[in-house]
Write an enzyme that holds these catalytic residues in place. Sequence first.
Site, mmCIF file in Angstrom:
data_model
loop_
_atom_site.group_PDB
_atom_site.id
_atom_site.type_symbol
_atom_site.label_atom_id
_atom_site.label_comp_id
_atom_site.label_asym_id
_atom_site.label_seq_id
_atom_site.Cartn_x
_atom_site.Cartn_y
_atom_site.Cartn_z
ATOM 1 N N CYS A 82 0.729 0.452 3.114
ATOM 2 C CA CYS A 82 0.126 -0.549 3.992
ATOM 3 C C CYS A 82 -0.643 0.130 5.139
ATOM 4 C CB CYS A 82 1.172 -1.539 4.484
ATOM 5 S SG CYS A 82 0.452 -3.047 5.205
ATOM 6 N N HIS A 187 2.725 -3.623 -0.389
ATOM 7 C CA HIS A 187 4.059 -3.070 -0.142
ATOM 8 C C HIS A 187 4.820 -2.945 -1.466
ATOM 9 C CE1 HIS A 187 4.315 -3.298 4.300
ATOM 10 N NE2 HIS A 187 3.452 -4.289 4.164
ATOM 11 N N GLU A 189 7.695 -1.689 -1.902
ATOM 12 C CA GLU A 189 9.119 -1.953 -1.641
ATOM 13 C C GLU A 189 9.412 -3.445 -1.521
ATOM 14 O OE1 GLU A 189 7.356 -2.067 2.448
ATOM 15 O OE2 GLU A 189 6.946 -1.056 0.537
#
Length: 207
Positions: A82, A187, A189
């Site tokens: 990001c 992202h 994650e």
Amino acid sequence: MTIAIIDYGMGNVRSLMNAFEYIGEDAVVTADFDELEAADRLVLPGVGAFGDAMKAIEAREGLRALLDRLAMEDKKPVLGVCLGMQLFARVSHEHGTHQGLGWLDAEILPLDVAPPAKVPHVGWNAVSFSPDEWLFKGLPSGESDYYFVHSFHMVCQDPQDLIATTDHGGTVTAAVRRGNLTATQFHPEKSQDNGLQLLQNWLAHEF
């Protein structure tokens, strides 16, 4: 393998740690120079404004020089996430003009989207990439969704650095790669199974 998530005070570090733990890898959140030096791989996270992030890095004496050496001279694999990806750029035009790390010949510009797309870009978007791109191995191009949160985007001066795009009122950079440097605007994650697969691909790749 040791993974160091760079702690400079502006990162989404907990969710990244959880993601690595979920796929069976140990990651440490650290600003300790010895730990960063010893790590096999580095992750540069980031949330917030570009200028604030660069100030935070510069405020930690010696950190900028260490990161430059590890990434550009030692060629240690680095994953930007990001805002972390945007920091790879030469310059950003977010709330003024700010110099970045300069690891890629790229600039950060405001998202200029056609309606009904909105800014900030928040939510799930499909990402398109070459079927032989190792970072997305096992993931279908144009069909896999990833989670985005951003108001600015990267424009690469060298088209070879661009490896994935998404459509949000126009074509937007989703992932870049040059040598040991890899980064995603989305992202991983927070992108559930698709993001976890991408992290596994990054860890498995021999740089």
